[in-house]
Design an enzyme around this catalytic site. Structure first.
Site, mmCIF file in Angstrom:
data_model
loop_
_atom_site.group_PDB
_atom_site.id
_atom_site.type_symbol
_atom_site.label_atom_id
_atom_site.label_comp_id
_atom_site.label_asym_id
_atom_site.label_seq_id
_atom_site.Cartn_x
_atom_site.Cartn_y
_atom_site.Cartn_z
ATOM 1 N N LYS A 48 0.851 -1.191 0.000
ATOM 2 C CA LYS A 48 0.000 0.000 0.000
ATOM 3 C C LYS A 48 0.884 1.236 0.000
ATOM 4 C CE LYS A 48 -4.271 1.345 -0.202
ATOM 5 N NZ LYS A 48 -5.093 0.942 -1.338
ATOM 6 N N SER A 105 -8.480 -0.602 -5.228
ATOM 7 C CA SER A 105 -8.727 -0.209 -3.847
ATOM 8 C C SER A 105 -10.228 -0.028 -3.636
ATOM 9 C CB SER A 105 -7.937 1.052 -3.512
ATOM 10 O OG SER A 105 -7.554 1.072 -2.153
#
Length: 623
Positions: A206, A412
């Site tokens: 991430k 996402s």
């Protein structure tokens, strides 16, 4: 004494009456002038779109190619159109481009198609391939496709390569630099300014927060980016090699290789492009003009060839009014394009409330038998994403299948809102995955201390008075991290339940890592590869529909905006269009580049999740 106030009051009352009357006269005068010019335009058919009997359709691409246009105030549009002003951030709808190409295929007046991509700014590879498929289908009509320009960027050249003949100015050039992902990192700058970063995340890959906590890209981010960027580049090269019938090995991926070929071309990028097979001929604008006149004839006025531009041809083939047949069964299409934000958002952004409302509208319409959620988003607010996903579940509970169709990216939060669909369709080059969660903010207590500014006080709990001017309580930080951890577990669970995988299996391919659509299918995150039309057909098949219409569900405008929009759409059919010359070229300005850079830095800060929990992918923007 009592008379003076009365006299003053009368004077001011009289003065206000004069001012108010003048104001009304002025506003009415402007209104009647506008009405006069509008009626004159409607009565004058000189601006009506007329397609010559023998002509070339010029696809003069401009701005960005998008799934959904950003909302623009209709009043602003009218004023800019009236004064011939250009849009600040022009956009072209992918659906409109395909409509124009498909219409021209069977239009006997259109003798050839001219691709002029000089003013194109950005287009995702998925959209380029969709346009490519439409142009390849157009060629089955036997009509010639020609492309020309002064020079071509990588996206522009993809479109040009689809032509039967590619002409370029001798002083032009083509450089296919490949795909890259470079970001600005500023941890050291924040340290020097004594700004404290508080980052909470789950996911090894991430990388959205890395610019705030590192001065370079992490090895994990490089690993993930290299894989999906390589997939896109291979796909791009394969298409170009097929379009131009050249060997993929001829692509110069090293500076030394390009330098060698450029030296062989005496330093001329134009000659290099010709020798490499990227273009067919080097021609000046005058040579192109003469050749096109021989092909389709001369225009009725001026010295150019007979042509009709994209915007005019779109006007002639697309009704300004969206009409929906109330009698037919429908596959509803809801577009979720842009960053996912909480609450009500205008088109071009995804609102938790506004996008859910569009899905609800489709759910409650008895004529809607299936729904396609068209996603083109890097994610955003985790809370807003969940609000939208819950509405997808309600549609399924109502007995209506939902197909998620991914465009350039659905990562996402973009994957979050897709996860509950009955099927997920993606392009091989869709950027998806990035299943991870983060939250972040900065505090300035150390920076303020340097200049003698301090915050102090008293509260009934340790949670009272949280502020960017105070140091973050360590336990409060643990509380935030616990919330982030729970958000990640929820993400894993919803993917697990909807994709038929264990939580551990999802976690092994999650961790915020980005995948290409093709790889995501191999991993089980995507069901099938295809475009929006394929997804619509799949939705209709699941609903058992043989005959149906598609319905693009859009937010209803206010009465004022609807009036202005309809007024403008009607008037612009008759108002003369401002012609875009094929001899012009507008590079993205320095101002635009700066705006893009600032936007990249501000993307995280603009998110408005009420819990401060984000599922967002900065990687999804390819430069």
């Amino acid at each position: 004494m009592s008379e003076k106030p009365s006299v003053i009051k009368k004077v001011f009352k009289k003065l206000w009456a004069i001012i108010n009357t003048s104001r009304k006269i002025f506003l009415n005068l402007i209104f009647f002038i506008f009405v006069f010019f509008l009626i004159s335009a409607l009565l004058d058919d000189s601006g009506e779109v007329k397609i010559p009997a023998k002509t070339a359709l010029v696809l003069n691409f401009y701005g960005n190619i998008v799934e959904q246009k950003q909302f623009v105030d209709p009043a602003d549009t009218i004023m800019k159109e009236a004064f011939g002003q250009e849009e600040e951030n022009p956009e072209m709808l992918i659906a409109d481009i395909k409509l124009v190409i498909n219409a021209a295929k069977t239009d006997d007046r259109v003798q050839s198609l001219v691709i002029y991509p000089q003013n194109l700014r950005r287009a995702g590879l998925h959209h380029l391939q969709e346009i490519g498929a439409a142009i390849i289908d157009f060629k089955t009509s036997g009509k010639e496709v020609v492309a020309f320009g002064d020079y071509f960027s990588q996206d522009q050249y993809y479109l040009a390569s689809l032509a039967d003949k590619v002409w370029m100015n001798p002083e032009g050039g083509v450089v296919l630099e490949g795909y890259g992902r470079y970001k600005t990192y500023f941890k050291s700058a924040l340290d020097k300014l004594n700004i404290t970063q508080h980052v909470f995340k789950v996911g090894t890959y991430k990388s959205a927060v890395e610019p705030y906590i590192r001065d370079n890209m992490s090895d994990e981010a490089k690993e993930a980016n290299k894989e999906w960027l390589g997939q896109l580049w291979t796909s791009y090269k394969t298409d170009i090699a097929n379009n131009r019938n050249i060997d993929m090995a001829s692509f110069d991926e090293t500076a030394a290789g390009l330098l060698e070929k450029l030296q062989q071309a005496d330093g001329s990028f134009g000659l290099y492009a010709l020798q490499s097979g990227l273009v067919d001929e080097l021609r000046t604008r005058e040579q192109i003009r003469v050749d096109m006149i021989e092909k389709v004839g001369k225009a009725r006025s001026g010295d150019s060839f007979s042509k009709i531009y994209y915007k005019d041809y779109l006007k002639a083939n697309k009704s300004p009014f969206n009409t929906v047949n109330p009698m037919t069964d429908k596959v509803a299409i809801v577009v979720a394009k842009g960053t996912i934000l909480n609450g009500q958002q205008k088109p071009g952004s995804i609102g938790g409330d506004s996008t859910a409302a569009l899905l609800r509208k489709a759910r409650l319409d008895d004529k809607v038998k299936a729904v396609v959620l068209r996603v083109d988003s890097p994610g955003g607010s985790a809370y807003a994403s969940e609000i939208i996903r819950q509405e997808v579940e309600l549609i399924k509970a109502a007995g209506k299948p939902v197909i998620a169709s991914m465009a350039n990216y659905a990562a996402s939060g973009g994957y979050w809102i897709s996860a509950s669909a009955n099927e997920i369709w993606a392009s091989p080059n869709t950027i998806t995955g990035s299943i991870g969660i983060f939250g972040m903010f900065m505090t300035f207590e150390k920076a303020l201390d340097k200049v003698g500014v301090h915050t102090d006080g008293i509260g009934t709990t340790e949670l009272a008075g949280l502020s960017v001017t105070r140091a973050l309580n360590e336990d409060v930080g643990h509380i935030i991290q616990a919330s982030i951890n729970r958000g990640y577990r929820s993400f894993l669970t919803l993917v697990s339940e909807n994709r038929g995988m264990t939580v551990e299996e999802v976690d092994s391919i999650a961790q915020g890592r980005v995948w290409s659509g093709a790889k995501a299918q191999d991993l089980g995150l995507v069901d099938k590869l295809g475009n929006l039309d394929d997804a619509v057909a799949a939705a209709a098949d699941r609903a058992g529909l043989k005959v149906y219409d598609t319905w693009l569900v859009e937010k209803e405008l206010s009465a004022k905006d609807l009036f202005l929009k309809n007024l403008f759409e009607t008037a612009k059919v008759y108002l003369p269009a401002v012609e875009t010359s094929t001899a012009s070229f507008t590079n993205p300005s320095l101002k635009q580049q700066i705006v893009d850079l600032v936007n990249e830095f501000e993307q995280v800060n603009q998110l408005n999740d009420p819990k401060g929990v984000y599922s967002f992918c900065l990687t999804c923007e390819v430069n």
